[in-house]
Design a protein around this motif. Sequence first.
Motif, PDB file in Angstrom:
ATOM      1  N   ASP A  45      66.911  -7.200  37.703  1.00 11.20           N
ATOM      2  CA  ASP A  45      67.732  -6.681  38.800  1.00 11.20           C
ATOM      3  C   ASP A  45      66.919  -5.922  39.844  1.00 11.20           C
ATOM      4  O   ASP A  45      67.480  -5.433  40.831  1.00 11.20           O
ATOM      5  CB  ASP A  45      68.830  -5.767  38.251  1.00 11.20           C
ATOM      6  N   PHE A  46      65.604  -5.811  39.610  1.00  7.05           N
ATOM      7  CA  PHE A  46      64.736  -5.078  40.538  1.00  7.05           C
ATOM      8  C   PHE A  46      63.602  -6.006  40.966  1.00  7.05           C
ATOM      9  O   PHE A  46      62.824  -6.465  40.136  1.00  7.05           O
ATOM     10  CB  PHE A  46      64.192  -3.822  39.868  1.00  7.05           C
ATOM     11  N   ASN A  47      63.524  -6.250  42.244  1.00  8.03           N
ATOM     12  CA  ASN A  47      62.505  -7.166  42.784  1.00  8.03           C
ATOM     13  C   ASN A  47      61.218  -6.387  43.040  1.00  8.03           C
ATOM     14  O   ASN A  47      60.783  -6.210  44.178  1.00  8.03           O
ATOM     15  CB  ASN A  47      63.026  -7.820  44.061  1.00  8.03           C
ATOM     16  N   LEU A  48      60.602  -5.934  41.955  1.00  7.35           N
ATOM     17  CA  LEU A  48      59.421  -5.080  42.082  1.00  7.35           C
ATOM     18  C   LEU A  48      58.179  -5.917  42.379  1.00  7.35           C
ATOM     19  O   LEU A  48      57.925  -6.922  41.710  1.00  7.35           O
ATOM     20  CB  LEU A  48      59.199  -4.300  40.785  1.00  7.35           C
ATOM     21  N   PRO A  49      57.380  -5.503  43.349  1.00 10.46           N
ATOM     22  CA  PRO A  49      56.092  -6.174  43.572  1.00 10.46           C
ATOM     23  C   PRO A  49      55.115  -5.750  42.488  1.00 10.46           C
ATOM     24  O   PRO A  49      55.373  -4.797  41.742  1.00 10.46           O
ATOM     25  CB  PRO A  49      55.657  -5.632  44.934  1.00 10.46           C
ATOM     26  N   PHE A  50      53.990  -6.454  42.371  1.00  9.14           N
ATOM     27  CA  PHE A  50      52.902  -5.873  41.600  1.00  9.14           C
ATOM     28  C   PHE A  50      52.506  -4.575  42.307  1.00  9.14           C
ATOM     29  O   PHE A  50      52.486  -4.505  43.536  1.00  9.14           O
ATOM     30  CB  PHE A  50      51.709  -6.826  41.524  1.00  9.14           C
ATOM     31  N   PHE A  51      52.208  -3.561  41.518  1.00  7.44           N
ATOM     32  CA  PHE A  51      51.964  -2.235  42.082  1.00  7.44           C
ATOM     33  C   PHE A  51      50.974  -2.306  43.241  1.00  7.44           C
ATOM     34  O   PHE A  51      49.836  -2.756  43.075  1.00  7.44           O
ATOM     35  CB  PHE A  51      51.426  -1.301  40.994  1.00  7.44           C
ATOM     36  N   ASP A  52      51.422  -1.889  44.413  1.00  9.01           N
ATOM     37  CA  ASP A  52      50.587  -2.018  45.613  1.00  9.01           C
ATOM     38  C   ASP A  52      50.607  -0.762  46.485  1.00  9.01           C
ATOM     39  O   ASP A  52      50.296  -0.812  47.668  1.00  9.01           O
ATOM     40  CB  ASP A  52      51.033  -3.230  46.440  1.00  9.01           C
ATOM     41  N   GLU A  53      50.994   0.367  45.881  1.00 10.41           N
ATOM     42  CA  GLU A  53      51.031   1.619  46.635  1.00 10.41           C
ATOM     43  C   GLU A  53      49.628   2.210  46.757  1.00 10.41           C
ATOM     44  O   GLU A  53      48.717   1.867  45.988  1.00 10.41           O
ATOM     45  CB  GLU A  53      51.950   2.619  45.932  1.00 10.41           C
ATOM     46  N   ALA A  54      49.468   3.121  47.690  1.00  8.15           N
ATOM     47  CA  ALA A  54      48.178   3.792  47.851  1.00  8.15           C
ATOM     48  C   ALA A  54      47.856   4.668  46.651  1.00  8.15           C
ATOM     49  O   ALA A  54      46.692   4.886  46.308  1.00  8.15           O
ATOM     50  CB  ALA A  54      48.187   4.634  49.127  1.00  8.15           C
ATOM     51  N   ALA A  55      48.898   5.180  45.989  1.00  7.60           N
ATOM     52  CA  ALA A  55      48.715   6.026  44.811  1.00  7.60           C
ATOM     53  C   ALA A  55      50.043   6.112  44.072  1.00  7.60           C
ATOM     54  O   ALA A  55      51.099   5.723  44.593  1.00  7.60           O
ATOM     55  CB  ALA A  55      48.239   7.417  45.209  1.00  7.60           C
ATOM     56  N   SER A  56      49.997   6.617  42.870  1.00 11.90           N
ATOM     57  CA  SER A  56      51.205   6.881  42.085  1.00 11.90           C
ATOM     58  C   SER A  56      52.091   7.875  42.826  1.00 11.90           C
ATOM     59  O   SER A  56      51.612   8.697  43.615  1.00 11.90           O
ATOM     60  CB  SER A  56      50.796   7.453  40.731  1.00 11.90           C
TER      61      SER A  56
END
Length: 204
Positions: A45-56
């Motif tokens: 139910d969540f269309n999450l990308p592979f983690f791609d943020e600058a930081a946690s």
Amino acid sequence: MSKLKIGVIISSTRPTRFGEVPAKWILDKANERPEIAAELIDLRDFNLPFFDEAASNAWMPSQNPEAVRWQNKISEFDGFIFVVAEYNRAITGALKNAIDQAYVNWNKKAFGAVGYGTVGAARAIENLRTIGIELQMVSTRSAVHIAGADFFAVHPLGQQNKPMSEIEGSIGNSANDMLDQLVWWAEAAKAAREEENLVSAAAE
């Protein structure tokens, strides 16, 4: 104290996954407890990308709206039951990615696990517990391991397709122990978080 809000997280997103069967079973078991209000959380139910943020988000706010939606959902709960598939001796990539999309939202909360597979996802659950330490979470000692003949009795691979009720004689005590421990730790953590919030508010 109000009821504990517990999220039951299905860790696999495969079209052919088995996870929703034990997830619905433990959801019902959890909701039989007067202390618990449990809700199913499906990673599909969540269309999450592979983690791609600058930081946690421990260090800076996330930018992806879907990641923020996921973080807000996790923040609703006092604890979790992870329904764990084992892929090559570890948790699924989908679950690891979902865990990594948040940090502060997991902190100071309790979790238990229900694992399934030939060895009951024992190694994956230990992997999850190690991750939980970094997330400042507390794990129950007991987990539910649907393994061996029990696994093949309820999984389509075994061609028996028995209901989960057929193996409760083997796994029921583990489920009760896990839920007892989850209630204890989740209540303790919730009380501590509430006390911490009161102290912080008084200091402002």
